[in-house]
Motif scaffolding. Sequence first.
Motif, short mmCIF file in Angstrom:
data_model
loop_
_atom_site.label_atom_id
_atom_site.label_comp_id
_atom_site.label_asym_id
_atom_site.label_seq_id
_atom_site.Cartn_x
_atom_site.Cartn_y
_atom_site.Cartn_z
N ALA A 332 0.83 -1.20 0.00
CA ALA A 332 0.00 0.00 0.00
C ALA A 332 0.87 1.25 0.00
N GLU A 654 -7.63 1.41 -7.17
CA GLU A 654 -6.60 2.01 -6.32
C GLU A 654 -6.65 3.53 -6.37
N SER A 660 -5.00 2.93 -0.99
CA SER A 660 -3.91 2.48 -0.12
C SER A 660 -3.63 3.46 1.00
#
Length: 765
Positions: A332, A654, A660
Amino acid sequence: MNTKRSLITKIHFLFTMCCMGLASQLSAQTIAAGGTKPLGPLSSYVDPYIGTGFHGHVFMGVNVPFGAVQLGPTNMSEGWDWCSGYHYSDSLIIGFAHTHLSGTGIGDLGDILFMPVTGEVKPSKGRPGNPASGYYSPFSHNDEIAKVGYYSVKLKKYNIKAELTATERVGMHRYSYPKGTTPKMVIDLEQGIGWDGSAENYVRKVNDSTIVGYRFSSGWAVDQRIFFTAVFSDKIKGFSVYDSISVKNGAEQKGRRLKAILTFDPSNTEILVKVGISPVSTDNALANIKAEAPGWNFESVMRKADEKWSDELGKVKITTADPAQMRVFYTALYHTMIAPSLFNDHNKDYRGTDKKIYNKASFNNLTTFSLWDTYRAAQPLYTILHPEKVSDMANTMLAIYKQQGKLPVWHLHGNETNCMVGNPAIPVLSEAILKGYKGFDQNLAFEAIKNSSMLDERGLYYVKKYGFIPADSMAESVSIGLEYAVADWSAAQVAKKLNKKDDFQYFKKRAGYYLNYYDPKAGFMRGRLSEKTWRSPFSPFESIHEKGDFTEGNAWQYTWLIPHDVEGMISMLGGEKPFLNKLDSLFFIKGDMGAKASNDITGLIGSYAQGNEPGHHIPYLYAYAGQQWKTAEKVRYIMDNLYTDKNDGLCGNEDVGQMSAWYIFSSLGFYPVNPTSGAYVFGSPLVNSAELKVANDKTLKIQVLNNSKQNKYIQKILFNSKPYTKAYIMHSDLMQGGTLQIEMGAEPSRTFGQKKSDRPRSEYN
């Protein structure tokens, strides 16, 4: 699939550890607090496969932190799940391109694609199921290695081993060809990803080892220009250029569908190539090579890339109860540093939004600003871990403002895409000012904030005239209006700091316009047609992608988008008890979103969507009403169930680091509900300990006592050995360093964060 993937992950992990000389240390070490302690370079915990499955859309390949080059494989397939060019489900590669996006919902880039080949070559990528139709090749994940700074794969069609590494602006390739074959290379300048369509290409053979050219394209970035220089380790024996499938004579060609096919001496089985890219010129691309990769030592470049990642990842050193959590955390953290990416040359030249060349800038110009996503947590994370980059980001935004007349909305390779809604650069720039960062012109920054807020475009005309955007005037009116209110609150706080009293009062008033979208009879935000009428029929569950009143969401999800005035939201919903009841309902109530709902609404817990960014602050809202323990329950559940170390380990896009960044903050135990305020609300730390390098070489230590799956509730906190009872902590305190000791327990605390004076609030000065 998951079992096989788990085995592959372990193989890759072992390979990495062996390469770094750490195989003897594979058994987990424990510390006094219990858990896994980092072994060797933290880069060994990064698994680039995480997020390449499901709808994660992450980049696969090689780069360095915030580098201009993202060199990696491009799959044959196209579509939404291939926005980055690669998806774990695919088994066909058409080549290795030097630019990629990571985690977006729209495909673009994929520029300057190289494909090593042998035998008879057709100047086309080909068609699936017909290997003879083009140059593509099957591959297997069993023949693939992916780690930070290094990627390799075997191209089955040709039995060629491809290896990649990179510097900031140079992609370095190494191709091992079978003996007895003639090494060849395809350079495809037509090929792009997703929306990206070739507009004009140019290629020229400079000498027997150097090729230069450019690729101009139109897509999400409507006028993208990228120049390249490629230097080969071996002499080019043959050079053919095709425009589509028609061969052209000469060593120089211009066209829209250019491909070059290079041939090398059959006695050479290993060909290396260094490809420098530039937004300015082929000369600058060559200068980038000379500055960043002057030699031919592939291992040295790979090692330096790994060191750069290890240094950046080392700004946060954690211990956890589970090695899988180490992989999720550091992957992440890696994802948050793919972009914003450099958009200048080694000498600081760059191409502006106005297409003019700016020489030797005083800052690093950047690109790939997914601000609607990243203003929520990724940008705040940069202010803690990368304070040296805050001024670069601010100066880039101010340069964009001067060149295009407004702050960026979603900026990509010198282009304003105007993608997504609101004015998300305003919270980012405001946050930098309010947190005290220097290195940019704060008066110019406020001018940019104010002028960008006073335009007539994108619904602002209606905000200024009516205080709301009529639902029949444009789609997504509610989401747009709510995002403008967030930006206006940020503008008001900057005006207050700069003692601009009239501006403060004006933007403070606009920040309260969120109330104009709330229908007290329905109990939700909804589309408003006039002061007295609402859009009907209305369902709080319905979502109509790009044509409804909400952006990638519904009324259940957007009624909470008031992070700048949670007290006002509580009052709007009838007080603390109704507020908490409705918030509880969000996490279990389900309804039909309709056939036209956005694909981005993923990671559902009831009607809460972790897979999409507008709701990322919602689990932390409980703390504002004295129930911080419910925040702990929700964030622990999300971290434990919606983030894993598998290829499908992300529950949504993402989005250039935001998904993240939520996990990074939440794992450490706090989150920026309202980024501009400088306050972080406590949740439930997943780590057992952490050390963060913050500004001025100071260290923030986080010690989590009695932490476990069951012990997820904060009992008490000591900050620098003194009792700390507040359910939030300020940025200014964290940046002073020190020790934050958090004691956990299996039952909610009866006292922590419950007093009115201990709860987070909207303003802190």
